[in-house]
Design an enzyme around this catalytic site. Structure first.
Site, PDB file in Angstrom:
ATOM      1  N   GLY A 171      -0.239   4.536   0.436  1.00 21.70           N
ATOM      2  CA  GLY A 171      -1.103   5.633   1.121  1.00 21.70           C
ATOM      3  C   GLY A 171      -0.310   6.292   1.897  1.00 21.70           C
ATOM      4  O   GLY A 171       0.807   6.244   1.954  1.00 21.70           O
ATOM      5  N   PHE A 172      -0.998   7.249   2.956  1.00 23.75           N
ATOM      6  CA  PHE A 172      -0.157   8.124   3.907  1.00 23.75           C
ATOM      7  C   PHE A 172       0.813   7.079   4.583  1.00 23.75           C
ATOM      8  O   PHE A 172       1.917   7.531   4.846  1.00 23.75           O
ATOM      9  CB  PHE A 172      -1.116   8.452   5.022  1.00 23.75           C
ATOM     10  CG  PHE A 172      -1.850   9.584   4.364  1.00 23.75           C
ATOM     11  CD1 PHE A 172      -1.155  10.799   3.917  1.00 23.75           C
ATOM     12  CD2 PHE A 172      -3.057   9.493   4.009  1.00 23.75           C
ATOM     13  CE1 PHE A 172      -2.052  11.933   3.393  1.00 23.75           C
ATOM     14  CE2 PHE A 172      -3.871  10.819   3.617  1.00 23.75           C
ATOM     15  CZ  PHE A 172      -3.282  11.715   3.020  1.00 23.75           C
ATOM     16  N   GLY A 173       0.588   6.148   5.226  1.00 21.43           N
ATOM     17  CA  GLY A 173       1.578   5.161   5.872  1.00 21.43           C
ATOM     18  C   GLY A 173       2.572   4.557   5.182  1.00 21.43           C
ATOM     19  O   GLY A 173       3.674   4.736   5.353  1.00 21.43           O
TER      20      GLY A 173
ATOM     21  N   GLU B  80     -18.568  17.348   4.645  1.00 20.46           N
ATOM     22  CA  GLU B  80     -18.121  17.984   3.804  1.00 20.46           C
ATOM     23  C   GLU B  80     -18.546  18.016   2.188  1.00 20.46           C
ATOM     24  O   GLU B  80     -18.705  19.017   1.384  1.00 20.46           O
ATOM     25  CB  GLU B  80     -16.694  17.583   3.544  1.00 20.46           C
ATOM     26  CG  GLU B  80     -15.702  18.045   4.765  1.00 20.46           C
ATOM     27  CD  GLU B  80     -14.355  17.626   4.742  1.00 20.46           C
ATOM     28  OE1 GLU B  80     -13.527  18.526   5.257  1.00 20.46           O
ATOM     29  OE2 GLU B  80     -13.706  16.961   4.309  1.00 20.46           O
TER      30      GLU B  80
ATOM     31  N   GLY C 173       0.897  -1.172  -0.039  1.00 21.65           N
ATOM     32  CA  GLY C 173      -0.127   0.114   0.244  1.00 21.65           C
ATOM     33  C   GLY C 173       0.811   1.403  -0.152  1.00 21.65           C
ATOM     34  O   GLY C 173       1.834   1.526   0.765  1.00 21.65           O
TER      35      GLY C 173
ATOM     36  N   ASP D 135      -4.878   2.863   8.727  1.00 24.16           N
ATOM     37  CA  ASP D 135      -6.311   2.687   8.838  1.00 24.16           C
ATOM     38  C   ASP D 135      -6.534   0.832   9.141  1.00 24.16           C
ATOM     39  O   ASP D 135      -7.575   0.488   9.972  1.00 24.16           O
ATOM     40  CB  ASP D 135      -7.058   2.850   7.595  1.00 24.16           C
ATOM     41  CG  ASP D 135      -7.269   4.564   7.576  1.00 24.16           C
ATOM     42  OD1 ASP D 135      -6.662   5.231   8.668  1.00 24.16           O
ATOM     43  OD2 ASP D 135      -7.894   4.978   6.538  1.00 24.16           O
TER      44      ASP D 135
ATOM     45  N   ALA E  99      -5.348  10.000   8.672  1.00 20.23           N
ATOM     46  CA  ALA E  99      -4.012  10.245   8.008  1.00 20.23           C
ATOM     47  C   ALA E  99      -3.134  10.598   9.288  1.00 20.23           C
ATOM     48  O   ALA E  99      -1.937   9.769   9.022  1.00 20.23           O
ATOM     49  CB  ALA E  99      -3.874  11.290   6.999  1.00 20.23           C
TER      50      ALA E  99
END
Lengths: 423, 423
Positions: free
Chosen positions: A9-11, A167, A7, A297, A314
């Site tokens: 993603g952010f991590g 949002e 992955g 997550d 995040a």
């Protein structure tokens, strides 16, 4: 040391960047996509304010000139912790250390109807699909003579009163106010309804009382019909049925009411905690393993201040990745690893122009309105990867702010060739 | 006067804008897409230098505050010149005057294999599909162990040595030179071949001898293998076969070797001229009709200087639309219409960084290189619709120029939901 990261993603991305060009560490990142997604702004892609590319960063570009990071686009099929390898639809990859950073996706809680008809928004592509549907419905509305069908096309239902739902419904309400009547002068926009359904008693329930109340006020000011304590029963593509029997005709239901961890096959069910997350210890080791980590997550870690696991946001992923990078380097030097403690810097959400809410824990502060909105923008700009993306997001925001116009109302249909889809 | 315009391309859009808010004229534009496409820059979308949105302008936005222009997204099914209406997949539209401005699409000359396997590039969506395929092939190359398959993935064949083929193969050659080796350090790019096949004896055959020669020199300098007098026999998705028996293994063939007019059903076959265009008189009236016009790529008009019809380029469409707007206004005042004369301001094509060719007819001038490239950029920037698009295109160009990096290497796959595709 062969480190395999699942992955980008952010991590996963943060971890790889911190270990980039560190001698003795050989890194492979596997992701379905060839880009990092900036999830906090998906809703702006969906509402035609930002381009998908503005919030996407090519993973390979992040590792130009890297000597030890390899990237592979593939779908993960299975983890084999015995033979220490990950099997994908393309190749198998062996590892010394594995980091699961596969994030979370939409949870429809087993409702097949919802899964088929409602629109999720947990990827850039899903945000684009939502944008297309949102606009296409108004195009379709011009062709219908049936009053019921027209109303169905002009009712939008957002399910879930968390940050995403708030949002998104705020942004759609601003489209209704500023842009859509100019695009479709033939339609009567007093008939357009935006519903926000929240099962709990308030919106932004995870935030402070004050921010929660503010968000409700802002949403109502923008004309969103907020229904709290509203439980969705079913959606068949034409009508939303609530538990209390209420019926809302709608052709567009956006589901932002639940996520679940993307657990790869091969993880023992005994390791799965609430939210379909993988139980990890304070060092992000998957429980009972000494060479498999989970971060972000997908990780379920109980901390004193967070007895039910951390919020799936995040900053947790980024902080866990940062610590894990340190611990992995220490590990090689035989040093003792440091346990994770989440440094909660607060939460925020934006509802519309000049309207946002911010909670800061230390010192305890809650504020809303224009100043909160400025902070929200500044922080998000800082977090976006890439100078060019940052510049383009800023320019788009400036343009949208000055012109009251989200101008990317483009339907790029029939995106894939037929023979490609089957590939 | 009910004016119905089929197509929001250069011709249709210009006409509607010139007649916008003119009293007594009621205009409906029908298009498949909800945006105007800036075709000259498709190749930059395909090669990841520009965003699709940078060269797309929402049609509705072009007519905000318009009192007499209506836009409908629909597929044209048939024209009925007797009852004076156009039948679409959505509704029927009656007209007093009809303007056919449906442009041209790719001509595979009946070769079903080509149509199935080769990539055309005559729409924004096709340009995006091409971009995805181009990048995906290198991702796939990382997963293959078969040398033949690897070569097949690294051979790109562009068919057609006109401006599109030249610009595209030049841009791909620059990706090979500057970007791809950084993205895929594991691959040996000395093995990547870019072929440009041209059936005639030279590239840019429609331009001056000097520009044609320059384009060949530039392409060769960039490492493109230009094959002139090369006739394609077939392509089965794996191998290109030329008429002379040459075999080129390739997974990506881009077809830029022919276009044909998009004639709607209901046009009498006797009105169809070469290139599948509709015969029009000097006033753009479809021959024998007094209330149906055709303009732009779809119109076939014989002029003294252009005995085989005009070149199918934007300036012709724009000039015909401009004159038609004038003539339609005159018509209502009972004045005599003015015949069309094409004012050819020249032709240009860009091959790469600092490399372009420009022909100017009056005064007769041909130049190439950096200065031509600046002119090419300036003119294209001027022609793009919308200040924001212009700004974003310019910024992207500046960024690409400074960094030697086309940074939009993003594969937005699985674009459409299954239930959407069937809609």
């Amino acid at each position: 040391m062969k480190l395999l990261i699942l992955g980008g993603g952010f991590g996963g991305l943060r971890l790889a960047r911190l270990l980039n060009n560190k001698p003795g560490i050989d890194i492979t990142i596997i992701d379905r996509f060839n880009y990092h997604q900036f999830q906090p702004l998906f809703y702006q892609v969906a509402t035609a304010a930002l381009d998908a590319s503005n919030i996407s960063f090519p993973l390979r570009k992040a590792f130009h000139n890297s000597k030890n990071v390899r990237i592979r686009m593939a779908e993960i099929e299975r983890i084999d912790t015995v033979t220490k390898q990950v099997i994908t639809n393309e190749d198998s990859y062996s590892y010394d250390y594995l980091v699961i950073a596969t994030g979370a996706s939409t949870n429809f809680f087993g409702n097949k109807n919802l899964e088929q008809h409602a629109f999720p928004m947990k990827s850039t592509v899903e945000a684009l699909q939502l944008r297309h549907k949102l606009i296409q419905n108004f195009e379709d509305a011009l062709h219908t003579n049936d009053a019921t069908e027209l109303q169905r096309l002009m009712n939008i239902v957002v399910v879930g009163g968390g940050p995403t739902g708030v949002e998104l419904s705020g942004a759609i309400a601003e489209m209704k106010k500023y842009v859509l009547p100019k695009d479709y002068p033939e339609l009567d926009f007093s008939k357009m309804n935006i519903y926000l359904l929240e099962a709990a008693g308030k919106t932004l329930a995870a935030m402070s009382e004050q921010s929660s109340n503010n968000s409700l006020t802002y949403l109502q000011r923008l004309g969103v019909t907020v229904k709290i304590n509203a439980l969705l029963q079913d959606y068949d593509g034409e009508n939303v049925t609530l538990k209390d029997g209420t019926l809302i005709p709608s052709k567009l239901v956006i589901w932002a009411a639940g996520i679940k961890g993307n657990i790869p096959a091969g993880i023992d069910p005994s390791l799965v905690a609430r939210g379909n997350r993988i139980k990890v210890d304070a060092f992000n080791f998957v429980q009972g393993m000494n060479n498999v980590f989970a971060i972000g997550d997908i990780a379920y870690m109980e901390e004193e201040a967070f007895p039910n696991g951390h919020p799936q946001v995040a900053p947790v992923a980024i902080q866990q990745a940062t610590l894990l990078a340190k611990n992995l380097l220490h590990l090689r030097q035989g040093k003792i690893a440091q346990p994770f403690r989440y440094n909660d810097k607060g939460a925020m959400a934006t509802v519309g122009r000049n309207l946002a809410v911010v909670d800061v824990p230390k010192p305890k502060l809650h504020f809303g309105g224009f100043f909160a909105w400025l902070i929200w923008m500044g922080l998000h700009l800082m977090l976006i990867l890439g100078v060019k993306n940052r510049f383009f997001v800023f320019t788009n925001w400036l343009y949208n702010y000055v012109t009251y116009d989200q101008s990317l109302r483009l339907i790029f249909k029939e995106f894939y060739r037929k023979d490609e889809v089957n590939n």
